[in-house]
Scaffold this motif. Structure first.
Motif, PDB file in Angstrom:
ATOM      1  N   LEU A  21      10.923  49.606  72.297  1.00  0.00           N
ATOM      2  CA  LEU A  21      10.948  50.422  71.091  1.00  0.00           C
ATOM      3  C   LEU A  21      11.442  51.840  71.397  1.00  0.00           C
ATOM      4  CD1 LEU A  21      10.393  50.679  68.066  1.00  0.00           C
ATOM      5  CD2 LEU A  21       8.084  51.376  68.647  1.00  0.00           C
ATOM      6  N   ARG A  22      11.035  52.394  72.525  1.00  0.00           N
ATOM      7  CA  ARG A  22      11.498  53.734  72.906  1.00  0.00           C
ATOM      8  C   ARG A  22      13.013  53.742  73.132  1.00  0.00           C
ATOM      9  NH1 ARG A  22       8.024  56.754  77.160  1.00  0.00           N
ATOM     10  NH2 ARG A  22       9.431  58.360  76.446  1.00  0.00           N
ATOM     11  N   TYR A  23      13.534  52.679  73.749  1.00  0.00           N
ATOM     12  CA  TYR A  23      14.985  52.567  73.950  1.00  0.00           C
ATOM     13  C   TYR A  23      15.692  52.487  72.603  1.00  0.00           C
ATOM     14  CZ  TYR A  23      19.447  50.957  75.819  1.00  0.00           C
ATOM     15  OH  TYR A  23      20.774  50.845  76.138  1.00  0.00           O
ATOM     16  N   THR A  24      15.128  51.684  71.691  1.00  0.00           N
ATOM     17  CA  THR A  24      15.711  51.535  70.358  1.00  0.00           C
ATOM     18  C   THR A  24      15.646  52.850  69.587  1.00  0.00           C
ATOM     19  OG1 THR A  24      15.044  49.214  70.349  1.00  0.00           O
ATOM     20  CG2 THR A  24      15.624  50.174  68.237  1.00  0.00           C
ATOM     21  N   LEU A  25      14.517  53.556  69.678  1.00  0.00           N
ATOM     22  CA  LEU A  25      14.397  54.852  69.002  1.00  0.00           C
ATOM     23  C   LEU A  25      15.417  55.855  69.535  1.00  0.00           C
ATOM     24  CD1 LEU A  25      10.545  55.343  68.665  1.00  0.00           C
ATOM     25  CD2 LEU A  25      12.209  55.152  66.824  1.00  0.00           C
ATOM     26  N   ASN A  26      15.655  55.816  70.834  1.00  0.00           N
ATOM     27  CA  ASN A  26      16.665  56.689  71.415  1.00  0.00           C
ATOM     28  C   ASN A  26      18.040  56.372  70.836  1.00  0.00           C
ATOM     29  OD1 ASN A  26      17.704  58.685  73.231  1.00  0.00           O
ATOM     30  ND2 ASN A  26      18.416  57.017  74.531  1.00  0.00           N
ATOM     31  N   ALA A  27      18.339  55.102  70.676  1.00  0.00           N
ATOM     32  CA  ALA A  27      19.624  54.708  70.095  1.00  0.00           C
ATOM     33  C   ALA A  27      19.717  55.147  68.635  1.00  0.00           C
ATOM     34  CB  ALA A  27      19.813  53.194  70.204  1.00  0.00           C
ATOM     35  N   VAL A  28      18.633  54.987  67.883  1.00  0.00           N
ATOM     36  CA  VAL A  28      18.644  55.392  66.473  1.00  0.00           C
ATOM     37  C   VAL A  28      18.775  56.909  66.348  1.00  0.00           C
ATOM     38  CG1 VAL A  28      17.225  55.499  64.379  1.00  0.00           C
ATOM     39  CG2 VAL A  28      17.418  53.357  65.638  1.00  0.00           C
ATOM     40  N   ASP A  29      18.115  57.642  67.223  1.00  0.00           N
ATOM     41  CA  ASP A  29      18.155  59.102  67.145  1.00  0.00           C
ATOM     42  C   ASP A  29      19.488  59.700  67.608  1.00  0.00           C
ATOM     43  OD1 ASP A  29      15.588  59.187  66.168  1.00  0.00           O
ATOM     44  OD2 ASP A  29      14.665  59.607  68.118  1.00  0.00           O
ATOM     45  N   HIS A  30      20.149  59.076  68.579  1.00  0.00           N
ATOM     46  CA  HIS A  30      21.309  59.717  69.202  1.00  0.00           C
ATOM     47  C   HIS A  30      22.623  58.953  69.079  1.00  0.00           C
ATOM     48  CE1 HIS A  30      18.537  62.592  70.865  1.00  0.00           C
ATOM     49  NE2 HIS A  30      17.831  61.619  71.413  1.00  0.00           N
ATOM     50  N   CYS A  31      22.623  57.761  68.531  1.00  0.00           N
ATOM     51  CA  CYS A  31      23.849  56.951  68.548  1.00  0.00           C
ATOM     52  C   CYS A  31      24.389  56.638  67.151  1.00  0.00           C
ATOM     53  CB  CYS A  31      23.596  55.644  69.299  1.00  0.00           C
ATOM     54  SG  CYS A  31      23.097  55.877  71.009  1.00  0.00           S
ATOM     55  N   ASP A  32      24.112  57.479  66.185  1.00  0.00           N
ATOM     56  CA  ASP A  32      24.632  57.278  64.830  1.00  0.00           C
ATOM     57  C   ASP A  32      26.159  57.327  64.897  1.00  0.00           C
ATOM     58  OD1 ASP A  32      25.264  57.236  62.178  1.00  0.00           O
ATOM     59  OD2 ASP A  32      24.005  58.947  61.621  1.00  0.00           O
ATOM     60  N   PRO A  33      26.847  56.265  64.448  1.00  0.00           N
ATOM     61  CA  PRO A  33      28.317  56.248  64.533  1.00  0.00           C
ATOM     62  C   PRO A  33      28.967  57.407  63.775  1.00  0.00           C
ATOM     63  CG  PRO A  33      27.486  54.068  64.014  1.00  0.00           C
ATOM     64  CD  PRO A  33      26.321  55.009  63.950  1.00  0.00           C
ATOM     65  N   ALA A  34      28.286  57.925  62.747  1.00  0.00           N
ATOM     66  CA  ALA A  34      28.849  59.038  61.984  1.00  0.00           C
ATOM     67  C   ALA A  34      28.852  60.330  62.802  1.00  0.00           C
ATOM     68  CB  ALA A  34      28.074  59.224  60.690  1.00  0.00           C
ATOM     69  N   SER A  35      27.809  60.534  63.600  1.00  0.00           N
ATOM     70  CA  SER A  35      27.741  61.750  64.437  1.00  0.00           C
ATOM     71  C   SER A  35      26.985  61.455  65.723  1.00  0.00           C
ATOM     72  CB  SER A  35      27.050  62.878  63.664  1.00  0.00           C
ATOM     73  OG  SER A  35      25.746  62.475  63.319  1.00  0.00           O
ATOM     74  N   PRO A  36      27.628  60.770  66.662  1.00  0.00           N
ATOM     75  CA  PRO A  36      26.938  60.409  67.917  1.00  0.00           C
ATOM     76  C   PRO A  36      26.692  61.615  68.815  1.00  0.00           C
ATOM     77  CG  PRO A  36      29.230  59.759  68.047  1.00  0.00           C
ATOM     78  CD  PRO A  36      29.011  60.298  66.647  1.00  0.00           C
ATOM     79  N   ASN A  37      25.595  61.556  69.519  1.00  0.00           N
ATOM     80  CA  ASN A  37      25.276  62.559  70.535  1.00  0.00           C
ATOM     81  C   ASN A  37      25.600  61.913  71.878  1.00  0.00           C
ATOM     82  OD1 ASN A  37      24.206  64.437  72.252  1.00  0.00           O
ATOM     83  ND2 ASN A  37      22.262  64.632  71.177  1.00  0.00           N
ATOM     84  N   ILE A  38      26.791  62.140  72.350  1.00  0.00           N
ATOM     85  CA  ILE A  38      27.314  61.440  73.531  1.00  0.00           C
ATOM     86  C   ILE A  38      26.440  61.647  74.764  1.00  0.00           C
ATOM     87  CG2 ILE A  38      29.319  61.191  75.049  1.00  0.00           C
ATOM     88  CD1 ILE A  38      29.786  60.221  72.181  1.00  0.00           C
ATOM     89  N   ASP A  39      25.848  62.830  74.913  1.00  0.00           N
ATOM     90  CA  ASP A  39      25.056  63.120  76.104  1.00  0.00           C
ATOM     91  C   ASP A  39      23.792  62.273  76.193  1.00  0.00           C
ATOM     92  OD1 ASP A  39      26.918  65.053  76.696  1.00  0.00           O
ATOM     93  OD2 ASP A  39      25.763  66.688  75.795  1.00  0.00           O
TER      94      ASP A  39
END
Length: 118
Positions: A21-39
């Motif tokens: 769940l923590r891995y998934t939350l990280n993806a939801v928080d930082h990997c939005d295709p509209a504005s990804p946080n690459i770092d």
């Protein structure tokens, strides 16, 4: 025996579920295709969490499912705590029964009445 094994397995499953769940939350928080946080976005998040889908479809599915995952993990944690409590009480009962003397209540006698035969 069984209760200890069940508690250990439940603890392992709970730990793995929280990690996922923590891995998934990280993806939801930082990997939005509209504005990804690459770092902070893991490079393999889409392949790991929903292979065969586009980034947009995968992100939308994960965003919707995260809320339900929290409910499931909290419910599982409560069940795990109940399992631990049952193990403790079961061990106490086992130890008490193995000591030998237990209080056994005698069977009550049924109330009878003398009635002449007819």
């Amino acid at each position: 025996g069984c209760s200890l094994c069940s508690t250990c397995i439940s603890l392992i499953v709970l730990g793995l579920s929280v990690t996922m769940l923590r891995y998934t939350l990280n993806a939801v928080d930082h990997c939005d295709p509209a504005s990804p946080n690459i770092d902070k976005c893991p490079s393999d998040w889409q392949k790991m969490l929903c292979p065969g889908r586009t980034e947009k479809a995968c992100f939308a599915q994960l965003h919707d499912e995260v809320r339900h995952a929290w409910i499931i993990i909290v419910t599982f944690a409560v069940l795990f705590l109940m399992d631990c409590v049952s193990f403790v009480f079961g061990a106490q009962l086992w130890n008490l029964l193995m000591k030998g003397p237990t209080i056994v209540q005698a069977q009550p006698q049924f109330a009878t009445q003398d009635v002449p035969a007819q």
